[in-house]
Write a protein that holds these residues in place. Structure first.
Motif, PDB file in Angstrom:
ATOM      1  N   PHE A 153       0.850  -1.189   0.000  1.00  0.00           N
ATOM      2  CA  PHE A 153       0.000   0.000   0.000  1.00  0.00           C
ATOM      3  C   PHE A 153       0.888   1.242   0.000  1.00  0.00           C
ATOM      4  N   VAL A 154       0.596   2.182  -0.905  1.00  0.00           N
ATOM      5  CA  VAL A 154       1.341   3.435  -0.988  1.00  0.00           C
ATOM      6  C   VAL A 154       0.349   4.589  -0.878  1.00  0.00           C
ATOM      7  N   LEU A 155       0.441   5.360   0.194  1.00  0.00           N
ATOM      8  CA  LEU A 155      -0.455   6.479   0.426  1.00  0.00           C
ATOM      9  C   LEU A 155       0.282   7.787   0.163  1.00  0.00           C
ATOM     10  N   CYS A 156      -0.428   8.780  -0.358  1.00  0.00           N
ATOM     11  CA  CYS A 156       0.148  10.098  -0.617  1.00  0.00           C
ATOM     12  C   CYS A 156      -0.639  11.146   0.160  1.00  0.00           C
ATOM     13  N   ALA A 157       0.057  12.006   0.908  1.00  0.00           N
ATOM     14  CA  ALA A 157      -0.603  13.063   1.674  1.00  0.00           C
ATOM     15  C   ALA A 157      -0.094  14.418   1.194  1.00  0.00           C
ATOM     16  N   PRO A 158      -0.996  15.359   0.890  1.00  0.00           N
ATOM     17  CA  PRO A 158      -0.589  16.630   0.273  1.00  0.00           C
ATOM     18  C   PRO A 158      -0.120  17.681   1.252  1.00  0.00           C
ATOM     19  N   SER A 159       0.882  17.360   2.068  1.00  0.00           N
ATOM     20  CA  SER A 159       1.431  18.353   2.994  1.00  0.00           C
ATOM     21  C   SER A 159       2.785  17.885   3.483  1.00  0.00           C
ATOM     22  N   ASP A 160       3.536  18.822   4.082  1.00  0.00           N
ATOM     23  CA  ASP A 160       4.811  18.437   4.675  1.00  0.00           C
ATOM     24  C   ASP A 160       4.607  17.565   5.907  1.00  0.00           C
ATOM     25  N   HIS A 161       3.466  17.706   6.535  1.00  0.00           N
ATOM     26  CA  HIS A 161       3.175  16.958   7.762  1.00  0.00           C
ATOM     27  C   HIS A 161       2.030  15.999   7.506  1.00  0.00           C
ATOM     28  N   PRO A 162       2.211  14.710   7.829  1.00  0.00           N
ATOM     29  CA  PRO A 162       1.210  13.707   7.482  1.00  0.00           C
ATOM     30  C   PRO A 162       0.071  13.590   8.486  1.00  0.00           C
ATOM     31  N   GLU A 163      -0.175  14.633   9.296  1.00  0.00           N
ATOM     32  CA  GLU A 163      -1.195  14.539  10.325  1.00  0.00           C
ATOM     33  C   GLU A 163      -2.609  14.381   9.768  1.00  0.00           C
ATOM     34  N   ASP A 164      -2.785  14.689   8.464  1.00  0.00           N
ATOM     35  CA  ASP A 164      -4.107  14.540   7.867  1.00  0.00           C
ATOM     36  C   ASP A 164      -4.510  13.074   7.754  1.00  0.00           C
ATOM     37  N   ILE A 165      -3.550  12.167   7.836  1.00  0.00           N
ATOM     38  CA  ILE A 165      -3.836  10.737   7.835  1.00  0.00           C
ATOM     39  C   ILE A 165      -3.988  10.295   9.290  1.00  0.00           C
ATOM     40  N   SER A 166      -4.979   9.429   9.558  1.00  0.00           N
ATOM     41  CA  SER A 166      -5.207   8.987  10.947  1.00  0.00           C
ATOM     42  C   SER A 166      -3.944   8.365  11.525  1.00  0.00           C
ATOM     43  N   VAL A 167      -3.739   8.612  12.815  1.00  0.00           N
ATOM     44  CA  VAL A 167      -2.495   8.175  13.465  1.00  0.00           C
ATOM     45  C   VAL A 167      -2.352   6.658  13.435  1.00  0.00           C
ATOM     46  N   THR A 168      -3.467   5.933  13.454  1.00  0.00           N
ATOM     47  CA  THR A 168      -3.384   4.472  13.451  1.00  0.00           C
ATOM     48  C   THR A 168      -2.857   3.950  12.114  1.00  0.00           C
ATOM     49  N   ILE A 169      -3.273   4.580  11.026  1.00  0.00           N
ATOM     50  CA  ILE A 169      -2.734   4.191   9.714  1.00  0.00           C
ATOM     51  C   ILE A 169      -1.292   4.663   9.583  1.00  0.00           C
ATOM     52  N   ARG A 170      -1.047   5.903   9.992  1.00  0.00           N
ATOM     53  CA  ARG A 170       0.292   6.490   9.862  1.00  0.00           C
ATOM     54  C   ARG A 170       1.344   5.673  10.604  1.00  0.00           C
ATOM     55  N   SER A 171       0.967   5.152  11.767  1.00  0.00           N
ATOM     56  CA  SER A 171       1.937   4.410  12.578  1.00  0.00           C
ATOM     57  C   SER A 171       2.344   3.088  11.936  1.00  0.00           C
ATOM     58  N   ARG A 172       1.571   2.624  10.957  1.00  0.00           N
ATOM     59  CA  ARG A 172       1.869   1.354  10.304  1.00  0.00           C
ATOM     60  C   ARG A 172       2.540   1.538   8.944  1.00  0.00           C
ATOM     61  N   CYS A 173       2.849   2.798   8.607  1.00  0.00           N
ATOM     62  CA  CYS A 173       3.476   3.089   7.315  1.00  0.00           C
ATOM     63  C   CYS A 173       4.911   3.582   7.503  1.00  0.00           C
ATOM     64  N   ARG A 174       5.737   3.302   6.527  1.00  0.00           N
ATOM     65  CA  ARG A 174       7.072   3.897   6.506  1.00  0.00           C
ATOM     66  C   ARG A 174       6.977   5.247   5.795  1.00  0.00           C
ATOM     67  N   LEU A 175       7.491   6.279   6.435  1.00  0.00           N
ATOM     68  CA  LEU A 175       7.339   7.639   5.931  1.00  0.00           C
ATOM     69  C   LEU A 175       8.473   8.005   4.976  1.00  0.00           C
ATOM     70  N   VAL A 176       8.100   8.595   3.822  1.00  0.00           N
ATOM     71  CA  VAL A 176       9.074   9.126   2.870  1.00  0.00           C
ATOM     72  C   VAL A 176       8.756  10.603   2.673  1.00  0.00           C
ATOM     73  N   ASN A 177       9.652  11.470   3.119  1.00  0.00           N
ATOM     74  CA  ASN A 177       9.459  12.916   2.978  1.00  0.00           C
ATOM     75  C   ASN A 177      10.077  13.393   1.667  1.00  0.00           C
ATOM     76  N   LEU A 178       9.268  14.020   0.849  1.00  0.00           N
ATOM     77  CA  LEU A 178       9.754  14.609  -0.398  1.00  0.00           C
ATOM     78  C   LEU A 178       9.972  16.097  -0.196  1.00  0.00           C
ATOM     79  N   ARG A 179      10.904  16.668  -0.929  1.00  0.00           N
ATOM     80  CA  ARG A 179      11.238  18.075  -0.756  1.00  0.00           C
ATOM     81  C   ARG A 179      10.884  18.860  -2.022  1.00  0.00           C
ATOM     82  N   THR A 180      10.838  20.173  -1.879  1.00  0.00           N
ATOM     83  CA  THR A 180      10.600  21.028  -3.041  1.00  0.00           C
ATOM     84  C   THR A 180      11.835  21.009  -3.930  1.00  0.00           C
ATOM     85  N   PRO A 181      11.692  20.609  -5.197  1.00  0.00           N
ATOM     86  CA  PRO A 181      12.864  20.567  -6.079  1.00  0.00           C
ATOM     87  C   PRO A 181      13.393  21.968  -6.366  1.00  0.00           C
ATOM     88  N   SER A 182      14.668  22.069  -6.628  1.00  0.00           N
ATOM     89  CA  SER A 182      15.271  23.369  -6.942  1.00  0.00           C
ATOM     90  C   SER A 182      14.867  23.801  -8.345  1.00  0.00           C
TER      91      SER A 182
END
Length: 397
Positions: A153-182
């Motif tokens: 399962f691959v989830l995408c959240a439209p913010s720098d902070h993934p708080e919009d996803i419920s904490v129970t789901i978030r705790s079971r996912c590996r987080l990948v932070n993307l940055r603003t490209p130059s």
């Protein structure tokens, strides 16, 4: 630049390192080397600012997982079909309305429980996972808690902070932070991958706010450039009370036109295909029931299309509001003499003129009005009401 499928990711070298290692471990898992699977997990959450490429990253990762040789070569059938969106074992959920329903999620979870048919993994990508309703989130949670052996399962959240996803789901996912490209990385990809002339590519990269898709549209679409120009004329164009309604009306019409242009051909094609599939266009004895069923299905489709059109209008409005916010931010930067880079360097003359006319306090009030308008529209305030209230503040300061 990175090679293979990873060349799709602009300015995301740290994320590429993590995901390529996971794909390599996933390939070893499929080949039976269970001890070498440390970098791979069954649930991922990609977060980052708008334009950082969350959905592109998710599709690229899916392609690497389906790669026949396990490295994301970009040439094999697994890579090419996954990137093209035609791979049988890569399921993509793109919210076309304002939310993702529990019925849609239950059907997806049921399909994801099956073993891969032609690929190496069953991959489920959920764009804008923050739009999951509570029921949909609960349905997904059960699948993430007890995942099938070969499902990712691959989830995408439209913010720098993934708080919009419920904490129970978030705790079971590996987080990948993307940055603003130059800007340099964006310009490079526009030139090399999209064939954009260097001067225009550099301009688009400098004014897109780090949003790769926006840069491509500005570089290749004359209408997109004209819409941006019309929005950035607003701050210094509010001279009389009547200008408030003229500018508000202009913003709404631009959003409606954009949604209509994007949806018209697609909507008619969907209706025609649905009627044909259900026998609604057939003739002959005893087909009255089929036609009634087809018309009922078309009405349901039209409701879905209306919701999609509303979302498109809001997305267009939001882009306009982001451009406006960038203008007022640039005025504050100029007033403070901080030396920070401008969001709209090509409007430096207008920004300087505004800085001569406005105080820092009035500029900040204008910026806050734009941000409040964005929030109001997100909370389902009628766009025209929110826009008119904002433009009134923009004029008065």
């Amino acid at each position: 630049m990175t090679s293979g499928v990873w060349s799709q990711l602009v300015g995301q070298e740290p994320a590429v390192e993590v995901l390529s290692a996971a794909a390599a471990s996933a390939a070893k898992l499929v080949d039976g080397e269970t001890k070498a699977a440390g970098a791979m997990t069954h649930a991922w959450l990609f977060t980052g600012p708008p334009g950082s490429g969350r959905s592109v990253s998710a599709r690229t990762f899916a392609a690497a997982l389906q790669c026949i040789i396990g490295v994301g070569c970009g040439e094999c059938p697994g890579c090419r079909t996954a990137l093209a969106g035609t791979h049988a074992d890569v399921k993509l959920v793109v919210p076309e309305g304002l939310s993702i329903s529990v019925a849609e999620m239950r059907a997806l979870v049921q399909a994801a429980a099956r073993r891969p048919t032609t690929g190496r993994w069953q991959v489920v990508i959920i764009e804008d996972a923050d739009r999951l309703t509570e029921g949909a989130a609960n349905a997904l949670l059960k699948a993430v808690e007890e995942p099938p052996e070969r499902t990712v399962f691959v989830l995408c959240a439209p913010s720098d902070h993934p708080e919009d996803i419920s904490v129970t789901i978030r705790s079971r996912c590996r987080l990948v932070n993307l940055r603003t490209p130059s800007a340099a990385a964006i310009a490079e990809v526009l030139i090399e991958r999209d064939g954009v002339p260097p001067e225009r590519a550099q301009w688009a990269a400098s004014v897109c706010g780090g949003h790769v898709g926006r840069a491509r549209r500005l570089a290749t679409d004359e209408n997109a450039r004209e819409r941006r120009e019309s929005v950035l004329r607003i701050p210094l164009g509010l001279r009389t009370p009547s200008d408030v309604f003229t500018c508000a009306d202009g913003l709404i019409k631009v959003a409606e036109a954009d949604a209509s242009e994007e949806s018209k051909v697609r909507d008619e094609s969907e209706k025609s295909e649905l009627r044909t599939a259900m026998g609604g266009d057939a003739t002959g004895k005893g087909l009255g029931g089929a036609k009634r069923a087809a018309e009922a299905a078309v009405k349901a489709l039209e409701k879905k299309q209306k919701s999609r059109s509303t979302r498109t209008q809001r997305n267009t409005l939001d882009l306009a509001l982001i451009d406006l916010a960038g203008f007022y931010r640039d005025v504050l930067v100029t007033l403070s003499r901080s030396g920070a880079s401008l969001t709209h360097p090509d409007r430096a003359g207008d920004i300087t003129a505004a800085a001569r006319q406005w105080s820092p306090e009035s500029t900040l009030r204008r910026l806050e009005a734009v941000l409040e308008c964005r929030e109001a529209i997100e909370w389902n305030v009628k766009p025209r009401i929110a826009i008119e209230a904002m433009v009134t503040t923009l004029r008065q300061g």
